[in-house]
Write an enzyme that holds these catalytic residues in place. Structure first.
Site, PDB file in Angstrom:
ATOM      1  N   VAL A  85       1.244   0.234 -13.274  1.00  0.00           N
ATOM      2  CA  VAL A  85       2.022  -0.576 -14.235  1.00  0.00           C
ATOM      3  C   VAL A  85       1.297  -0.530 -15.579  1.00  0.00           C
ATOM      4  CG1 VAL A  85       2.928  -2.881 -14.767  1.00  0.00           C
ATOM      5  CG2 VAL A  85       2.585  -2.228 -12.375  1.00  0.00           C
ATOM      6  N   HIS A  86       1.956  -0.082 -16.631  1.00  0.00           N
ATOM      7  CA  HIS A  86       1.297  -0.174 -17.942  1.00  0.00           C
ATOM      8  C   HIS A  86       2.260  -0.256 -19.126  1.00  0.00           C
ATOM      9  CE1 HIS A  86       2.304   4.101 -18.352  1.00  0.00           C
ATOM     10  NE2 HIS A  86       2.081   3.963 -19.629  1.00  0.00           N
TER      11      HIS A  86
END
Ligand code: UD1
Ligand code: UDP
Length: 378
Positions: free
Chosen positions: A215-216
């Site tokens: 997740v980014h």
């Protein structure tokens, strides 16, 4: 022919490896590559780790711009790249993808009347609230050679007025568009064979069932509700199915988790089967991708690598630039929704009969790109 390649963020360093390898193996007597690292990513595990491992030449320049607001970061890059191009006087400049490093390099290069080559051209999310969408559009429209990894990318460019009928000589007002396959696929094929001897990067059996997650994306990290929802759902999914989830954590996400998560959620995560680790090297990432049962991600690169290694994917976004993997049923768009993630898991975990058509070329995109650059601009 002298080319300046501009990289800065993790995925660009990885993409750059494919081009540097093609130059080294096939064009070393015709192309001189000068590598400029903007310094957008700078942690050892977001940058330095890739150079040795992927056999990328040390950058000739590092601008060291670091992290800042979009305007400040891009402005620092604009100044730094201009100085280097004035000094190096290259025949062309090569940029990758859609980051602020791509944008800055694209603007400077075109203003200096140097031909710009864009690798990963034509991709669109049709969501301009995404910083990358603006970067891509600007960069494509000041490029002379545009290399699109997919048919969809070519179609997107045509919708914006690019013509496949243009004839040489190509320049900013008469650009050439190519469908050439994906340099990321080149890399995955090339490095996949090298990883089997390595120790497994996490303390679980490679043969056991596990999910890999990343997740980014700023739309997820910078919105507390979305970030909390995603992590609570990952914990729920792993607990309910007794399935470990390995999550190499991007520094941006680490920072925002610290800001948004209360002690209770932090405790819940550390007591769960959600195994959060530091960002891993590319070879370690490939190992994890090859061994995982399913991949959950908002990363552009990781959702495609899931496809390359024939794994289903849940995409933590409302849309994707890589539409073909969704249309073909290999991935599901889940946004940051608990219901969609759980439903997507039901649908794709252990799914049978998935097909993996050759959407991303034959693993030789980088060689094709180099030979066309020489032919058209050399
Ligand atoms: C950037 C790209 C994104 C790409 C991603 C790949 C833009 C607009 N975004 O997003 O398209 O998918 O890289 O990973 O160019 N940080 C560190 N150490 C580092 C780098 C970053 O701690 O080495 C932290 C800093 O707090 C920084 C934050 O991460 O403020 C965001 O970094 P930045 O490079 O601005 O954007 P990314 O989210 O990494
Ligand atoms: N990657 C990696 N280590 C990690 C996470 C990702 O090497 O801990 C690699 C991944 O395999 C892919 C690339 O980084 O090749 C994707 O980069 P990222 O997710 O940062 O950005 P995006 O592709 O979304 O722009």
């Amino acid at each position: 022919m002298k080319i300046v390649s501009i990289i800065g963020a993790r995925p660009q360093i990885i993409k750059g490896a494919a081009i540097s390898r093609a130059i080294r193996n096939h064009f070393s007597d015709q192309i001189q590559e000068v590598i400029v690292h903007t310094g957008q990513h700078y942690d050892e595990n977001m940058s330095a780790v890739f150079f040795g491992e992927l056999n990328i030449p040390e950058p000739n320049y590092n601008l060291g711009v670091g992290s800042a607001s979009h305007a400040v970061q891009t402005a620092r890059m604009l100044e730094g790249v201009e100085d280097i191009l004035l000094k190096e006087e290259p025949n062309a400049v090569l940029v990758y993808g859609d980051t602020n490093s791509t944008l800055a390099a694209g603007i400077v290069t075109s203003k200096m009347n140097i031909p710009l080559i864009h690798i990963e051209a034509g991709l669109r999310s049709y969501n301009k609230s995404m910083p990358e969408e603006v970067n891509r559009i600007v960069c494509d429209h000041v490029s002379s050679l545009l290399f699109s990894p997919t048919v969809q990318g070519i179609n997107n460019l045509k919708k914006e007025g690019f013509r496949s009928e243009n004839e040489a000589p190509y320049h900013i007002d008469n650009p050439r568009i190519y469908h050439c396959g994906d340099v990321m696929y080149d890399n995955s094929l090339y490095f996949a064979d090298l990883v089997s001897e390595r120790p497994f990067p996490v303390d679980i059996e490679p043969s056991s069932d596990f999910i890999l997650a990343t997740v980014h994306r700023n739309a997820n990290t910078d919105d507390s509700e979305r970030l909390i929802n995603i992590f609570e759902t990952l914990v729920e999914l792993s607990e309910f199915n007794e399935l470990p989830i390995v999550l190499p954590l991007h520094p941006r996400t680490a920072k925002m988790m610290d800001q948004f998560f209360d002690e209770e959620l932090k405790q819940k995560i550390s007591a769960s089967k959600l195994l959060i680790i530091n960002p891993v090297s590319f070879l370690d990432m490939i190992q994890l991708e090859k061994s995982a049962s399913l991949i959950i991600t908002d990363s552009g690169g990781v959702q495609k690598e899931a496809f390359f290694f024939q794994k289903p994917a849940l995409i933590l976004r409302p849309e994707t630039e890589w539409v073909e993997i969704v249309e073909n049923g290999n991935a599901v768009l889940c946004d940051a929704s608990r219901e969609k993630i759980l439903k997507g898991f039901e649908k794709l975990y252990k799914a049978e009969n998935l097909t993996f058509p050759p959407f991303y070329g034959d693993g030789k995109a980088a060689e094709f790109i180099c030979s066309e650059i020489l032919k058209q601009l050399g």
